[in-house]
Design a protein around this motif. Structure first.
Motif, PDB file in Angstrom:
ATOM      1  N   ASN A   1       0.869  -1.167   0.000  1.00 23.79           N
ATOM      2  CA  ASN A   1       0.000   0.000   0.000  1.00 23.79           C
ATOM      3  C   ASN A   1       0.916   1.231   0.000  1.00 23.79           C
ATOM      4  O   ASN A   1       1.034   1.941   1.005  1.00 23.79           O
ATOM      5  CB  ASN A   1      -0.935  -0.010   1.208  1.00 23.79           C
ATOM      6  CG  ASN A   1      -2.032   1.013   1.086  1.00 23.79           C
ATOM      7  OD1 ASN A   1      -2.050   1.809   0.156  1.00 23.79           O
ATOM      8  ND2 ASN A   1      -2.943   1.003   2.043  1.00 23.79           N
ATOM      9  N   HIS A   2       1.558   1.474  -1.124  1.00 21.15           N
ATOM     10  CA  HIS A   2       2.602   2.493  -1.194  1.00 21.15           C
ATOM     11  C   HIS A   2       2.057   3.912  -1.095  1.00 21.15           C
ATOM     12  O   HIS A   2       2.725   4.797  -0.586  1.00 21.15           O
ATOM     13  CB  HIS A   2       3.432   2.298  -2.465  1.00 21.15           C
ATOM     14  CG  HIS A   2       4.119   0.978  -2.478  1.00 21.15           C
ATOM     15  ND1 HIS A   2       5.159   0.682  -1.642  1.00 21.15           N
ATOM     16  CD2 HIS A   2       3.892  -0.152  -3.200  1.00 21.15           C
ATOM     17  CE1 HIS A   2       5.565  -0.553  -1.845  1.00 21.15           C
ATOM     18  NE2 HIS A   2       4.807  -1.089  -2.783  1.00 21.15           N
ATOM     19  N   ARG A   3       0.860   4.136  -1.573  1.00 20.70           N
ATOM     20  CA  ARG A   3       0.267   5.476  -1.484  1.00 20.70           C
ATOM     21  C   ARG A   3       0.040   5.864  -0.016  1.00 20.70           C
ATOM     22  O   ARG A   3       0.361   6.967   0.399  1.00 20.70           O
ATOM     23  CB  ARG A   3      -1.042   5.534  -2.273  1.00 20.70           C
ATOM     24  CG  ARG A   3      -1.654   6.926  -2.266  1.00 20.70           C
ATOM     25  CD  ARG A   3      -2.832   7.038  -3.180  1.00 20.70           C
ATOM     26  NE  ARG A   3      -2.344   6.944  -4.549  1.00 20.70           N
ATOM     27  CZ  ARG A   3      -3.032   6.437  -5.559  1.00 20.70           C
ATOM     28  NH1 ARG A   3      -4.243   5.967  -5.365  1.00 20.70           N
ATOM     29  NH2 ARG A   3      -2.531   6.395  -6.770  1.00 20.70           N
TER      30      ARG A   3
ATOM     31  N   ARG B   1       1.980   8.830   2.197  1.00 22.02           N
ATOM     32  CA  ARG B   1       1.230   9.850   2.935  1.00 22.02           C
ATOM     33  C   ARG B   1       1.658   9.873   4.406  1.00 22.02           C
ATOM     34  O   ARG B   1       1.869  10.934   4.983  1.00 22.02           O
ATOM     35  CB  ARG B   1      -0.271   9.591   2.816  1.00 22.02           C
ATOM     36  CG  ARG B   1      -1.129  10.624   3.523  1.00 22.02           C
ATOM     37  CD  ARG B   1      -2.613  10.281   3.460  1.00 22.02           C
ATOM     38  NE  ARG B   1      -2.937   8.895   3.733  1.00 22.02           N
ATOM     39  CZ  ARG B   1      -3.006   8.353   4.957  1.00 22.02           C
ATOM     40  NH1 ARG B   1      -2.744   9.084   6.013  1.00 22.02           N
ATOM     41  NH2 ARG B   1      -3.330   7.081   5.111  1.00 22.02           N
ATOM     42  N   LEU B   2       1.815   8.695   5.012  1.00 22.41           N
ATOM     43  CA  LEU B   2       2.227   8.621   6.409  1.00 22.41           C
ATOM     44  C   LEU B   2       3.644   9.168   6.616  1.00 22.41           C
ATOM     45  O   LEU B   2       3.913   9.863   7.599  1.00 22.41           O
ATOM     46  CB  LEU B   2       2.134   7.174   6.909  1.00 22.41           C
ATOM     47  CG  LEU B   2       0.718   6.651   7.125  1.00 22.41           C
ATOM     48  CD1 LEU B   2       0.714   5.138   7.252  1.00 22.41           C
ATOM     49  CD2 LEU B   2       0.091   7.311   8.347  1.00 22.41           C
ATOM     50  N   ARG B   3       4.548   8.859   5.686  1.00 21.14           N
ATOM     51  CA  ARG B   3       5.917   9.399   5.785  1.00 21.14           C
ATOM     52  C   ARG B   3       5.907  10.915   5.654  1.00 21.14           C
ATOM     53  O   ARG B   3       6.634  11.622   6.351  1.00 21.14           O
ATOM     54  CB  ARG B   3       6.820   8.772   4.730  1.00 21.14           C
ATOM     55  CG  ARG B   3       7.283   7.372   5.094  1.00 21.14           C
ATOM     56  CD  ARG B   3       8.398   6.894   4.170  1.00 21.14           C
ATOM     57  NE  ARG B   3       7.968   6.796   2.794  1.00 21.14           N
ATOM     58  CZ  ARG B   3       7.428   5.724   2.240  1.00 21.14           C
ATOM     59  NH1 ARG B   3       7.246   4.638   2.966  1.00 21.14           N
ATOM     60  NH2 ARG B   3       7.076   5.723   0.975  1.00 21.14           N
ATOM     61  N   ARG B   4       5.066  11.412   4.750  1.00 23.65           N
ATOM     62  CA  ARG B   4       4.959  12.870   4.581  1.00 23.65           C
ATOM     63  C   ARG B   4       4.409  13.517   5.849  1.00 23.65           C
ATOM     64  O   ARG B   4       4.908  14.541   6.300  1.00 23.65           O
ATOM     65  CB  ARG B   4       4.062  13.188   3.395  1.00 23.65           C
ATOM     66  CG  ARG B   4       3.940  14.669   3.132  1.00 23.65           C
ATOM     67  CD  ARG B   4       3.152  14.912   1.846  1.00 23.65           C
ATOM     68  NE  ARG B   4       3.258  16.285   1.436  1.00 23.65           N
ATOM     69  CZ  ARG B   4       2.254  17.142   1.492  1.00 23.65           C
ATOM     70  NH1 ARG B   4       1.079  16.766   1.924  1.00 23.65           N
ATOM     71  NH2 ARG B   4       2.428  18.375   1.100  1.00 23.65           N
ATOM     72  N   ASP B   5       3.387  12.908   6.450  1.00 25.26           N
ATOM     73  CA  ASP B   5       2.821  13.437   7.693  1.00 25.26           C
ATOM     74  C   ASP B   5       3.867  13.449   8.807  1.00 25.26           C
ATOM     75  O   ASP B   5       3.929  14.396   9.601  1.00 25.26           O
ATOM     76  CB  ASP B   5       1.609  12.614   8.132  1.00 25.26           C
ATOM     77  CG  ASP B   5       0.410  12.788   7.212  1.00 25.26           C
ATOM     78  OD1 ASP B   5       0.426  13.708   6.361  1.00 25.26           O
ATOM     79  OD2 ASP B   5      -0.542  11.987   7.337  1.00 25.26           O
ATOM     80  N   ALA B   6       4.702  12.424   8.869  1.00 26.92           N
ATOM     81  CA  ALA B   6       5.770  12.373   9.871  1.00 26.92           C
ATOM     82  C   ALA B   6       6.778  13.494   9.627  1.00 26.92           C
ATOM     83  O   ALA B   6       7.235  14.148  10.572  1.00 26.92           O
ATOM     84  CB  ALA B   6       6.464  11.015   9.843  1.00 26.92           C
ATOM     85  N   GLY B   7       7.115  13.725   8.365  1.00 20.82           N
ATOM     86  CA  GLY B   7       8.052  14.801   8.037  1.00 20.82           C
ATOM     87  C   GLY B   7       7.511  16.175   8.408  1.00 20.82           C
ATOM     88  O   GLY B   7       8.237  17.021   8.929  1.00 20.82           O
ATOM     89  N   VAL B   8       6.229  16.390   8.174  1.00 16.49           N
ATOM     90  CA  VAL B   8       5.607  17.665   8.538  1.00 16.49           C
ATOM     91  C   VAL B   8       5.623  17.829  10.053  1.00 16.49           C
ATOM     92  O   VAL B   8       5.935  18.904  10.569  1.00 16.49           O
ATOM     93  CB  VAL B   8       4.169  17.760   7.983  1.00 16.49           C
ATOM     94  CG1 VAL B   8       3.434  18.959   8.555  1.00 16.49           C
ATOM     95  CG2 VAL B   8       4.203  17.823   6.466  1.00 16.49           C
ATOM     96  N   LEU B   9       5.310  16.765  10.768  1.00 16.59           N
ATOM     97  CA  LEU B   9       5.330  16.810  12.228  1.00 16.59           C
ATOM     98  C   LEU B   9       6.736  17.123  12.731  1.00 16.59           C
ATOM     99  O   LEU B   9       6.918  17.935  13.646  1.00 16.59           O
ATOM    100  CB  LEU B   9       4.830  15.471  12.771  1.00 16.59           C
ATOM    101  CG  LEU B   9       4.479  15.395  14.247  1.00 16.59           C
ATOM    102  CD1 LEU B   9       3.435  16.436  14.612  1.00 16.59           C
ATOM    103  CD2 LEU B   9       3.979  14.008  14.576  1.00 16.59           C
TER     104      LEU B   9
END
Length: 183
Positions: free
Chosen positions: A148-150, A154-162
């Motif tokens: 489930n790469h999408r 998204r989760l990696r991006r959310d972690a980066g923003v955090l």
């Protein structure tokens, strides 16, 4: 002859190390954009694919000037791709770093504007942010393992923003003032 050892006579006097004030921080500040570049696969017939890339957009002498510069780049969609002519760049995260590569400010690209991440207020809050980001990255790893790469992206991006809230302690007060000034 008996020579007594006296460490107080041999040791240099104690030195006090003071925190470096923000006013003396090294300038200029570097504005960097993290995003993805589309690459065309001409050899294997698999179609285009995306690669994460960091672009140094420019340097500015002050925090407010760096913020304004990042806003101009987004408004004009001018990203220096260098040898990647014809490729499409999808900006995601903007970073402002000082000369020593310390995080000064981070912002998430939302629609056509940058939502700047408010810096953490305390070390305890910083620990909470790190724990939350670690949980998000663990979920991303699980999702990637399930193909489930999408969702993983998204989760990696959310972690980066955090993690963009983890502004270097030397800059936190100056960033809060600058964010109030530009609001």
């Amino acid at each position: 002859m008996n020579i007594a050892y006296n460490p107080a006579k041999l040791a240099p006097p104690p030195a006090r190390i003071l925190p470096e004030p923000v006013a003396a921080q090294p300038f200029p500040l570097s504005v960097t954009c993290v995003g993805e570049v589309e690459r065309a696969d001409e050899h294997f017939g698999m179609g285009p694919w995306w690669v994460q890339q960091s672009l140094v957009l420019g340097k500015r002498a002050g925090l407010v000037k760096a913020i304004e510069f990042a806003r101009e780049v987004v408004a004009n969609r001018e990203y220096p791709l260098g040898d990647a002519d014809g490729s499409d760049f999808a900006a995601e995260l903007f970073l402002i770093l000082d000369r020593d590569r310390r995080l000064v400010l981070a912002g998430n690209l939302v629609a056509s504007a940058i939502a700047w991440c408010p810096p953490v207020v305390s070390d305890a809050e910083a620990r909470q942010v790190v724990q939350q980001a670690s949980r998000l990255r663990a979920k991303a790893t699980y999702e990637a393992g399930c193909d489930n790469h999408r969702a993983a992206r998204r989760l990696r991006r959310d972690a980066g923003v955090l993690e963009g809230r983890l502004v270097d302690i030397r800059w936190r007060d100056a960033v809060r003032r600058a964010l109030r000034e530009i609001a």
